[in-house]
Design an enzyme around this catalytic site. Sequence first.
Site, PDB file in Angstrom:
ATOM      1  N   LYS A  32      -5.034 -13.993  35.977  1.00  0.00           N
ATOM      2  CA  LYS A  32      -4.446 -13.016  36.891  1.00  0.00           C
ATOM      3  C   LYS A  32      -2.933 -13.020  36.772  1.00  0.00           C
ATOM      4  CE  LYS A  32      -3.213 -13.110  41.237  1.00  0.00           C
ATOM      5  NZ  LYS A  32      -3.122 -13.197  42.717  1.00  0.00           N
ATOM      6  N   LYS A  61      -1.687  -4.465  42.829  1.00  0.00           N
ATOM      7  CA  LYS A  61      -2.062  -3.791  44.075  1.00  0.00           C
ATOM      8  C   LYS A  61      -1.340  -2.454  44.253  1.00  0.00           C
ATOM      9  CE  LYS A  61      -3.063  -8.173  46.438  1.00  0.00           C
ATOM     10  NZ  LYS A  61      -2.735  -9.101  45.330  1.00  0.00           N
ATOM     11  N   ARG A 211      -4.946 -22.047  44.285  1.00  0.00           N
ATOM     12  CA  ARG A 211      -4.635 -23.326  44.935  1.00  0.00           C
ATOM     13  C   ARG A 211      -5.655 -24.406  44.591  1.00  0.00           C
ATOM     14  NH1 ARG A 211      -3.210 -19.225  48.392  1.00  0.00           N
ATOM     15  NH2 ARG A 211      -1.092 -19.322  49.245  1.00  0.00           N
TER      16      ARG A 211
END
Length: 215
Positions: A32, A61, A211
């Site tokens: 990503k 986005k 994360r």
Amino acid sequence: MKEKIIIVLDVSSRDQALQIVKELHDLVGMFKVGSQLFTAAGPSVVRDIIAAGGKVFLDLKFHDIPNTVTHAAAEAARLGVSMLTVHASGGRAMMESVSTELRVKFGSHRPSIVAITVLTSLDTRALFEIGVELPVEEHVQRLALFAQDCGMDGVVCSPREIQVVRKSVNADFKIVTPGICMPDQSLNDQQRTATPQAAIAAGATYFVVDRAVSE
């Protein structure tokens, strides 16, 4: 299983990103590229990742007037990305314009287009503050059906909404799931999370890991 995994490249340099790609491209489905890396390294980093053997999920986005988003999505397609994001709240005209443009110009080589529903940092209270007087799950479900009707290939939603979306949409409609955390991790700014195992069991097509591998 590896095709379901998307690794976040939330780093600030081309070299850092390519090192991660070098180490992991045989183990994951996509990488990503979001606002941080794209702003720091520019469009060329997308080409570099692809040249290094990685597939790119461009998560910028897009949310603007239809003409602007359509041109931006076409440029992303020319870069060779495999999947990109637009906001479902951008509306029907925006989503249909992007879908039509990419199908016409790129055919079978076009990237998948997935629509953002509700960011994982938001909860029902936050939605009410911005004027959306629906529970998160119901709003996500409505946006997912709307996005499907507008020609999107899938949606992005938190792990908490996977099941309700999966039951509502076509079988081949993609569900991309951020908010993946291990049981002992800090949630930081994310409100609606789950483990990778829970996301897969609920019906996610892809899950985005950040994360969970970086902390």
